[in-house]
Design an enzyme around this catalytic site. Structure first.
Site, mmCIF file in Angstrom:
data_model
loop_
_atom_site.group_PDB
_atom_site.id
_atom_site.type_symbol
_atom_site.label_atom_id
_atom_site.label_comp_id
_atom_site.label_asym_id
_atom_site.label_seq_id
_atom_site.Cartn_x
_atom_site.Cartn_y
_atom_site.Cartn_z
ATOM 1 N N HIS A 115 -12.753 -45.538 -12.941
ATOM 2 C CA HIS A 115 -13.561 -46.254 -11.962
ATOM 3 C C HIS A 115 -14.755 -45.424 -11.513
ATOM 4 O O HIS A 115 -15.385 -45.731 -10.505
ATOM 5 C CB HIS A 115 -12.691 -46.666 -10.774
ATOM 6 N N GLU A 134 -10.947 -11.512 -2.229
ATOM 7 C CA GLU A 134 -10.465 -12.740 -1.575
ATOM 8 C C GLU A 134 -8.987 -12.600 -1.194
ATOM 9 O O GLU A 134 -8.575 -12.895 -0.071
ATOM 10 C CB GLU A 134 -10.608 -13.950 -2.514
ATOM 11 N N GLY A 183 -4.679 -12.801 -16.526
ATOM 12 C CA GLY A 183 -4.507 -13.616 -15.314
ATOM 13 C C GLY A 183 -4.289 -15.085 -15.634
ATOM 14 O O GLY A 183 -3.367 -15.717 -15.118
ATOM 15 N N ARG A 184 -5.145 -15.651 -16.480
ATOM 16 C CA ARG A 184 -5.042 -17.089 -16.768
ATOM 17 C C ARG A 184 -3.888 -17.415 -17.701
ATOM 18 O O ARG A 184 -3.663 -18.582 -18.017
ATOM 19 C CB ARG A 184 -6.374 -17.598 -17.328
ATOM 20 N N LYS A 244 -2.833 -9.357 -9.739
ATOM 21 C CA LYS A 244 -2.561 -8.398 -10.805
ATOM 22 C C LYS A 244 -3.063 -7.009 -10.419
ATOM 23 O O LYS A 244 -2.366 -6.018 -10.534
ATOM 24 C CB LYS A 244 -3.232 -8.902 -12.094
ATOM 25 N N LYS A 265 -17.002 -9.908 -9.000
ATOM 26 C CA LYS A 265 -16.205 -9.136 -8.042
ATOM 27 C C LYS A 265 -17.006 -7.933 -7.527
ATOM 28 O O LYS A 265 -16.963 -7.597 -6.351
ATOM 29 C CB LYS A 265 -14.912 -8.643 -8.707
ATOM 30 N N GLU A 314 -12.836 -19.546 -19.156
ATOM 31 C CA GLU A 314 -12.839 -18.097 -18.978
ATOM 32 C C GLU A 314 -12.479 -17.428 -20.305
ATOM 33 O O GLU A 314 -12.936 -16.324 -20.593
ATOM 34 C CB GLU A 314 -11.831 -17.707 -17.891
HETATM 35 C C1 G6Q Z 1 -7.997 -14.381 -15.153
HETATM 36 C C2 G6Q Z 1 -9.015 -13.607 -14.477
HETATM 37 C C3 G6Q Z 1 -9.172 -13.891 -13.010
HETATM 38 C C4 G6Q Z 1 -8.095 -13.254 -12.142
HETATM 39 C C5 G6Q Z 1 -8.505 -13.338 -10.689
HETATM 40 C C6 G6Q Z 1 -7.486 -12.707 -9.769
HETATM 41 O O1 G6Q Z 1 -7.745 -14.340 -16.332
HETATM 42 O O2 G6Q Z 1 -8.861 -12.270 -14.731
HETATM 43 O O3 G6Q Z 1 -9.219 -15.261 -12.726
HETATM 44 O O4 G6Q Z 1 -6.880 -13.893 -12.331
HETATM 45 O O5 G6Q Z 1 -9.753 -12.730 -10.524
HETATM 46 O O6 G6Q Z 1 -7.267 -11.377 -10.108
HETATM 47 P P1 G6Q Z 1 -6.064 -10.582 -9.493
HETATM 48 O O7 G6Q Z 1 -4.793 -11.224 -9.942
HETATM 49 O O8 G6Q Z 1 -6.190 -9.177 -9.997
HETATM 50 O O9 G6Q Z 1 -6.206 -10.665 -7.999
#
Ligand code: G6Q
Length: 546
Positions: free
Chosen positions: A390, A218, A273-274, A212, A510, A359
Site C-alpha cells: 500500500h 553509544e 558483530g553482525r 564486543k 566511531k 556492512e
Molecule cells: C558489526 C559491526 C558493528 C558493531 C557495533 C557494536 O559487524 O562491527 O555494527 O557490532 O559497532 O560494536 P560493539 O559490539 O563492539 O559495541
C-alpha cells in the site's frame, strides 16, 4: 592471511565474459516468453534445503544463465573459500581474523581446532553458563538487590550487538516468556534509554551490556546511565552484581566498568558483530525464549550451514540467491534488493538484513586492495507484507527502476485467525505473478478502460522475484533463514573478491565523533580546525544548546 591461491580479477574470469555476452540476449527477453516457452519452468527452477523452499523461476534467467553463474562461482573459488571459512582460516584478511560464526552452531561433541583450541567446546561452555542464567531468571529465581525477582531485561548494545537480538526477540515473540518484559536500548539519544526504562522498576530490572569491544560510545554511555538509574533507586554499589551482566570479548574493560567478570559471557574475535546473534550476544534471546528454543534456533542455523557447505551449487539455496544478486547488480545495474517477509513477526528482519548485507558487502577494494571496477553490495531494504503493497510497491510495479524482490511466506500462521493467513499468502503469490507477467495493453483494453488511461494502467511486468517458503516460523526456521542470507552474502563477497567481514567505515564513524565531543562540551570557545561548514555547524550548535 588465508592460504587461498589468488583467483583472476573478476573481469578476467571466463564465465564473466560469457555472462556479459549472454546478458545482451537474455535482457531483452520477457518472463512471459520464458514461461510460455517452457511449461515446466515453475517446477524446475526451484531448490529446497534445511526446510526452506526457493522458487527462483520468476527471475530473468534461462538455464544457460544459471549454468554460467554456477561456472562463475566455481571460477571464483566459492567451494575453496567456503572450505577455508569452515576450517577457521583467516579469511578476514584486513583484520587478519578467522570467520567462524558457523562454529557457534556446531553441535556439542563436534570438534574444531583453531590455533590449538577446540572452539566448539568453548562455545558450549559459554552456552551452558548462559542457559543457567536464563533458567534462573525465567524461573523467578534470580533475585535483585532487594530480593525481588528480575522481571525486566534490558539489552544495551548497538549495531551487531543490538539488531540480531531485537530481530530475534520480535521474530520469536510467540515463544517468549510473556511474564518477562524485554527491552532494547541502542541509540545514544537519551530518549531511547528514558522511554525504554520509564515504566520499569529498578528493583526488578537486569541490564545486559552487550558489546564486543566494550568501548563503543553509544553502549558505554547508555550503560553508565543505566548504572546511575539503578543506583539512584537501589542506593548501593553492591546492587550492580545482581542487576548487570556483560556480553563481551573484553574482560578488562568489563571489570573496569564495575561488572564482576563472573557475570560476563564471552565470545571471540572470530565472531563478527553482525554474525553474533547466535553467540552470547543472543543472551536476551535465550532469556526470552528459553535455552531449548535457543538450541532449536542454532540447529536451524547449522542445518543451513551444512546445506550450504555440502549441496551442489545448482541446488544450493544461499549460492543461488547470492549469484542472482550478482546477476542483477552487475549486469542489469540494479541498485537495490527488496526483502518482504509476509510475516508480521519478521518486522525487524529487513533492518537486520540491512546490516548483514550492507556492512558485509559495502566494499570498494578487492582482497588484494585493488579498487574494484564493478558494482559490489546492493542496498537492501524492505517492510513486512502486505503493508509495503500500500505504499512503495507502486514503484516496483510501474517505476523505471529494476528492483529484484525476495518474498518470504509461511505455510501456517503462529496466530491462526479466520482466513487471515490465506489472504496474506494470496498476496505473496499475486504480487510475484503480477510483477513477473504484468498486464498488457490488450488486457487493459479488454477490461473496458478508456483509451487515454490505457498507458497508465499497463504493467510491463518482467520484474524479478524469489519466493521463499517455509512451513512455519519456529526458532529452527528463523535460524535457517538468517543463515540463508549470511551465506548468500558470503557467496556474493567471494564473487566480488572482497572482504565481507571487516567494517572500516563503521570504525571511522566511531573515531570521528570522539574528536568533536570535547569541542561541543568545552566551557570556553574551542579552536576549530575542521572545514568551514563543520566549524560553523559546531558554533551554531553551541549557541543553540546555550
Ligand atoms: C558489526 C559491526 C558493528 C558493531 C557495533 C557494536 O559487524 O562491527 O555494527 O557490532 O559497532 O560494536 P560493539 O559490539 O563492539 O559495541
Amino acid at each position: 592471511m588465508s592460504t587461498q591461491t589468488p583467483i583472476p580479477p573478476l573481469r578476467e574470469r571466463a564465465a564473466w565474459a560469457a555472462l556479459s555476452d549472454h546478458f545482451a540476449e537474455v535482457s531483452t527477453r520477457h518472463l512471459r516468453e520464458l514461461f510460455d516457452a517452457d511449461a515446466t519452468r515453475g517446477e524446475r527452477l526451484v531448490a529446497e534445503g534445511a526446510g526452506l523452499f526457493l522458487d527462483y523461476s520468476k527471475n530473468r534467467v534461462t538455464e544457460e544463465t544459471i549454468a554460467l553463474l554456477l561456472a562463475l562461482a566455481e571460477q571464483s573459488g566459492l567451494a575453496e573459500r567456503t572450505a577455508a571459512m569452515f576450517a577457521g582460516e583467516r579469511i578476514n584478511v584486513s583484520e587478519d581474523r578467522a570467520v567462524l560464526h558457523v562454529a557457534l552452531r556446531m553441535p556439542q561433541g563436534t570438534t574444531l581446532i583453531v590455533d590449538g583450541r577446540d572452539v566448539v567446546a568453548e562455545v558450549h561452555e559459554v552456552r551452558h553458563r548462559m542457559a543457567a542464567l536464563a533458567d534462573r531468571i525465567r524461573a523467578g529465581e534470580w533475585l535483585g538487590h532487594t530480593d525481588r525477582p528480575i522481571r525486566n531485561v534490558v539489552n544495551i548494545g548497538i549495531g551487531g550487538s543490538d539488531l540480531g537480538p531485537v530481530m530475534a526477540y520480535e521474530a520469536l515473540r510467540h515463544y517468549s516468556a510473556r511474564e518477562l518484559t524485554m527491552r532494547f536500548v541502542s541509540n545514544v539519544d537519551a530518549t531511547d534509554f528514558v522511554e525504554a526504562t520509564r515504566d520499569l522498576d529498578p528493583a526488578e530490572t537486569m541490564f545486559i551490556v552487550s558489546s564486543k569491544t566494550f568501548t563503543t560510545l553509544e553502549t558505554m554511555t547508555n550503560a553508565r546511565s543505566a548504572r546511575d538509574w539503578s543506583l539512584a533507586a537501589l542506593g548501593d554499589e553492591s546492587a550492580i552484581a545482581k542487576h548487570f551482566v556483560a556480553v563481551s570479548t573484553n574482560a578488562e574493560k568489563v571489570a573496569e566498568f564495575g561488572i564482576d567478570t563472573a557475570n560476563m559471557f564471552g565470545f571471540w574475535e572470530w565472531v563478527g558483530g553482525r554474525y553474533s546473534m547466535d553467540s552470547a550476544i543472543g543472551l536476551s534471546t535465550m532469556i526470552a525464549i528459553g535455552p531449548e528454543n535457543f538450541d532449536d534456533m542454532l540447529a536451524g542455523f547449522h542445518a543451513m550451514d551444512e546445506h550450504f557447505r555440502d549441496t551442489p551449487l545448482q541446488r544450493n539455496l544461499p549460492a543461488l540467491l547470492g549469484l542472482l544478486a550478482v546477476w542483477y547488480g552487475d549486469f542489469f545495474g540494479a541498485q537495490t534488493v527488496g526483502v518482504m517477509p509476509y510475516e508480521q513477526y519478521l518486522k525487524r528482519f529487513p533492518a537486520y538484513l540491512q546490516q548483514l548485507t550492507m556492512e558485509s558487502n559495502g566494499k570498494h577494494v578487492t582482497l588484494q586492495g585493488r579498487h574494484v571496477d564493478y558494482q559490489t553490495g546492493a542496498i537492501f531494504w524492505g517492510e513486512p507484507g502486505t503493508n509495503g503493497q500500500h505504499s512503495f510497491y507502486q514503484l516496483i510495479h510501474q517505476g523505471t527502476k529494476l528492483i529484484p524482490v525476495d518474498l518470504i511466506g509461511f505455510g501456517r500462521s503462529r496466530n491462526p485467525l479466520g482466513d487471515h493467513h490465506d489472504l496474506l499468502m494470496s498476496n505473496v503469490f499475486a504480487q510475484a505473478e503480477a510483477l513477473a507477467f504484468g498486464k498488457t495493453e490488450a488486457e487493459v483494453r479488454a477490461e473496458g478502460t478508456a483509451e487515454a488511461v490505457v498507458p497508465h494502467r499497463v504493467m510491463e511486468g518482467n520484474r524479478p522475484t524469489n519466493v521463499i517458503l517455509c512451513e512455519e516460523l519456529t526458532p529452527y526456521a528463523l535460524g535457517t533463514l538468517v543463515a540463508l542470507y549470511e551465506h548468500s552474502v558470503f557467496t556474493q563477497g567471494v564473487i566480488w573478491d572482497i572482504d565481507s567481514f571487516d567494517q572500516w567505515g563503521v570504525e571511522l564513524g566511531k573515531a570521528l565523533a570522539q574528536r568533536i565531543i570535547p569541542e561541543l562540551e568545552s566551557a570556553t570557545e574551542p579552536e576549530l580546525a575542521h572545514d568551514s561548514s563543520t566549524n560553523a555547524l559546531i558554533r551554531r550548535y553551541r549557541a543553540m544548546r546555550a
